[in-house]
Write a protein that holds these residues in place. Sequence first.
Motif, short mmCIF file in Angstrom:
data_model
loop_
_atom_site.label_atom_id
_atom_site.label_comp_id
_atom_site.label_asym_id
_atom_site.label_seq_id
_atom_site.Cartn_x
_atom_site.Cartn_y
_atom_site.Cartn_z
N ALA A 1 0.85 -1.19 0.00
CA ALA A 1 0.00 0.00 0.00
C ALA A 1 0.89 1.23 0.00
O ALA A 1 1.98 1.23 0.57
N TYR B 1 0.94 5.74 0.14
CA TYR B 1 0.36 7.06 0.25
C TYR B 1 1.13 7.93 -0.74
O TYR B 1 2.26 8.35 -0.46
N THR C 1 -2.16 1.84 8.92
CA THR C 1 -2.36 1.75 7.46
C THR C 1 -2.93 0.39 7.08
O THR C 1 -3.83 0.30 6.23
N SER D 1 -6.58 0.35 7.92
CA SER D 1 -7.31 1.23 7.00
C SER D 1 -7.44 0.61 5.62
O SER D 1 -8.47 0.75 4.95
N ALA D 2 -6.39 -0.09 5.19
CA ALA D 2 -6.41 -0.71 3.86
C ALA D 2 -7.48 -1.80 3.75
O ALA D 2 -8.04 -2.03 2.67
N GLY E 1 -10.28 -0.12 2.56
CA GLY E 1 -10.13 0.54 1.27
C GLY E 1 -9.58 1.94 1.28
O GLY E 1 -9.70 2.66 0.29
N ALA E 2 -8.97 2.37 2.37
CA ALA E 2 -8.42 3.73 2.43
C ALA E 2 -7.08 3.71 3.16
O ALA E 2 -7.08 3.84 4.38
N PRO E 3 -5.97 3.49 2.49
CA PRO E 3 -5.80 3.52 1.04
C PRO E 3 -6.14 2.18 0.38
O PRO E 3 -6.15 1.14 1.05
N ARG E 4 -6.40 2.24 -0.91
CA ARG E 4 -6.51 1.00 -1.69
C ARG E 4 -5.14 0.35 -1.78
O ARG E 4 -4.13 1.04 -1.94
N ARG F 1 -11.24 -4.56 -3.41
CA ARG F 1 -11.79 -3.42 -4.16
C ARG F 1 -13.19 -3.03 -3.69
O ARG F 1 -13.84 -2.19 -4.31
N PRO G 1 -16.19 -1.21 -1.75
CA PRO G 1 -16.38 0.05 -1.03
C PRO G 1 -16.42 -0.21 0.48
O PRO G 1 -16.78 -1.30 0.93
N THR G 2 -16.06 0.82 1.24
CA THR G 2 -15.98 0.70 2.70
C THR G 2 -17.27 0.16 3.31
O THR G 2 -17.24 -0.70 4.18
#
Length: 244
Positions: free
Chosen positions: A19, A21, A52, A55-56, A59-62, A77, A79-80
């Motif tokens: 991942a 940023y 991270t 969060s991944a 999906g944030a970050p993808r 892939r 959505p959250t």
Amino acid sequence: MNAAGGQGQALLELQGVDAHYGPVQALRGVDLRVDKGEIVSLIGANGAGKTTLLSAIFGAPRISAGRILHRGEDISRLPTNKVAGRGIALVPEGRQIYQEMSVEENLMMGTTAIGMERYEEDRDAMFDLFPRLKERRNQVAGTMSGGEQQMLAVARAMMARPELILFDEPSLGLAPLVVKRIFEVLAEIAAMGKTIFLVEQNANLALRLSHRAYVMVTGRIQMSGASAALLDNADVRNAYLGVH
């Protein structure tokens, strides 16, 4: 309980996950799994990439390489809201409750993924788990103590009836007695049949609670194994437990 790992059904699995940023790579080839019924912890220094990773999953970050699997299905892939709808909940770092809402309104927000059909039953169960929240049910959440807000963040996540709960630094900024209670609550939640993936800087507490653990250094998994074995590992003790 699958203390040895890899024995049960993989509820969550990361395979070769990278991942970024922007140009900065935060995760590097992460392989990790959490089996149903386990408590698994992820320890590491500040900036290692632990938050991270959580969060991944949402999906944030993808992720930029690899796969994230839930019950064997690729959710990399999604959505959250679709990830949350699969029975995965996050108790975020810093609590992130709705400061201007009451305690009870915060609990209502926790039902977003599943609807309000069983709200009162689940709210009462959370009041049993956290009697202080029942006392504060009409209080504006932002006026409560840090420990009470952390309890509310946990209760809000539980309102979605998740089978897998991700905890991001639940002890952060709390007094030792409050931290002790939070970790007792984590054990109680696990006893309810929930699966827990715990990211925690307090390596001693995390390793004593969990069955298995991973050690992350600069975005990579450097070490993994049974938590009891990592507690006795000289490198882990030197780096994270303050024992030389």
